[in-house]
Design a protein around this motif. Structure first.
Motif, PDB file in Angstrom:
ATOM      1  N   ASP A 167     -31.568  -5.888 -54.011  1.00 49.77           N
ATOM      2  CA  ASP A 167     -30.567  -7.120 -53.348  1.00 49.77           C
ATOM      3  C   ASP A 167     -30.993  -7.804 -52.328  1.00 49.77           C
ATOM      4  O   ASP A 167     -30.965  -8.612 -52.945  1.00 49.77           O
ATOM      5  N   GLN A 168     -31.653  -7.005 -51.317  1.00 54.82           N
ATOM      6  CA  GLN A 168     -32.081  -7.211 -49.698  1.00 54.82           C
ATOM      7  C   GLN A 168     -33.085  -6.626 -50.156  1.00 54.82           C
ATOM      8  O   GLN A 168     -33.064  -5.784 -49.646  1.00 54.82           O
ATOM      9  N   PRO A 169     -34.777  -7.808 -50.342  1.00 53.07           N
ATOM     10  CA  PRO A 169     -35.898  -6.901 -50.032  1.00 53.07           C
ATOM     11  C   PRO A 169     -35.900  -6.433 -48.462  1.00 53.07           C
ATOM     12  O   PRO A 169     -35.514  -6.664 -47.699  1.00 53.07           O
ATOM     13  N   ALA A 170     -36.502  -5.243 -48.197  1.00 56.67           N
ATOM     14  CA  ALA A 170     -37.219  -4.640 -46.484  1.00 56.67           C
ATOM     15  C   ALA A 170     -37.643  -5.834 -46.213  1.00 56.67           C
ATOM     16  O   ALA A 170     -38.507  -7.008 -46.744  1.00 56.67           O
ATOM     17  N   ARG A 171     -37.660  -5.988 -44.749  1.00 57.85           N
ATOM     18  CA  ARG A 171     -37.709  -6.972 -43.910  1.00 57.85           C
ATOM     19  C   ARG A 171     -38.604  -6.355 -42.295  1.00 57.85           C
ATOM     20  O   ARG A 171     -37.512  -5.921 -42.069  1.00 57.85           O
ATOM     21  N   PRO A 172     -39.106  -6.795 -41.815  1.00 58.21           N
ATOM     22  CA  PRO A 172     -39.538  -6.972 -40.237  1.00 58.21           C
ATOM     23  C   PRO A 172     -38.164  -6.893 -39.506  1.00 58.21           C
ATOM     24  O   PRO A 172     -37.878  -8.192 -39.400  1.00 58.21           O
ATOM     25  N   VAL A 173     -37.784  -6.286 -38.395  1.00 57.13           N
ATOM     26  CA  VAL A 173     -36.496  -6.907 -37.218  1.00 57.13           C
ATOM     27  C   VAL A 173     -37.737  -7.805 -36.297  1.00 57.13           C
ATOM     28  O   VAL A 173     -38.382  -7.477 -36.521  1.00 57.13           O
ATOM     29  N   GLY A 174     -37.144  -8.798 -36.988  1.00 55.59           N
ATOM     30  CA  GLY A 174     -37.014  -9.975 -35.639  1.00 55.59           C
ATOM     31  C   GLY A 174     -37.886 -11.421 -36.931  1.00 55.59           C
ATOM     32  O   GLY A 174     -38.187 -11.951 -35.999  1.00 55.59           O
TER      33      GLY A 174
END
Length: 263
Positions: A167-174
């Motif tokens: 539902d929400q892909p992984a993503r870099p913090v920031g």
């Protein structure tokens, strides 16, 4: 015949020829000089990138940074970028003529704006401005993607892991830009690669775990000369990511990203 008379006869003989020359000059239409600000689509001698077309294509391939969001969503295609090669060889008026997605469109514009200068076009004996279209293709490498294993998906021995779209892909913090900036700031260019003048992209595969840590790190497109090892070190040392979620629960997700090395 007196000298005066001879001169008069000579003038009469030359007069028709002189008159013919004047008339011919009046009828002759010289090529019209190109307007200073006019932008041409078709010219006698088109503009070309400095270094040649093959070197320009290599630049576009080597410097391309596949946007994380596009990788996660599986978006790929060809973005056609329109721009003007000025008389100085610089480019201006960069726009997307054939869009694919906001992320890929933005990366295509970045590539064109950051590219080498051009040899300007020539038309009717003068240097002119020319409108140019360049297609930039984005293709996700084999084994790349945004697949993830659902929580509890690994069932009994011999069964396959259930693959779902988060539902929400992984993503870099920031954010993606901050992640690539961190990569560039912490990059240590290998001495062997620098000596051999090797540069380009190492495509890295890794898994974003439920806690945001990055594991199973390996290059899937190698460059050699120490660049692969440096890319592995960078991903291992990178900050944690925000993990993918499925129905509100964190889940593992495999990612593929390029680590770009530029001398």
């Amino acid at each position: 015949m007196t000298p005066t008379l001879r001169r008069f006869v000579l003038l009469l003989a030359l007069a028709p020829a002189g008159l013919t020359t004047v008339v011919a000059q009046q009828k002759l239409k010289y090529p019209k000089q190109p307007a200073a600000s006019e932008i041409y689509d078709a010219v006698e001698k088109p503009a070309v990138p400095l270094g040649g077309v093959e070197a320009y294509a290599e630049y576009l391939a080597d410097k391309q940074q596949y946007p994380t969001a596009a990788l996660q969503s599986g978006t790929q295609g060809t973005v056609t970028v329109n721009f003007v090669v000025e008389k100085t060889g610089s480019i201006s008026n960069v726009t997307v003529a054939q869009p694919v997605s906001p992320e890929l469109d933005a990366e295509a514009i970045r590539l064109i704006k950051g590219g080498p200068r051009w040899t300007p076009a020539q038309h009717r004996g003068g240097v002119v401005r020319q409108r140019v279209n360049v297609p930039i293709t984005f293709q996700i490498p084999a084994n790349a993607g945004g697949t993830a294993a659902a929580p509890g998906g690994a069932a009994a021995e011999g069964s396959t892991t259930q693959i779902v779209t988060p539902d929400q892909p992984a993503r870099p913090v920031g954010g993606t830009d901050a992640f690539f900036e961190w990569i560039q700031q912490n990059q240590k260019y290998p001495a062997l690669a620098r000596q051999r003048k090797v540069q380009g992209r190492v495509m890295m595969e890794f898994v974003v775990q439920k806690d945001g840590s990055l594991t199973d790190i390996k290059p899937i497109k190698r460059m050699g000369s120490g660049l692969d090892e440096e890319a592995i070190r960078l991903i291992k040392a990178a900050p944690k990511w925000q993990p993918a979620t499925y129905k509100g629960q964190p889940m593992k997700q495999k990612m593929v990203l390029p680590v770009v090395f530029t001398l």
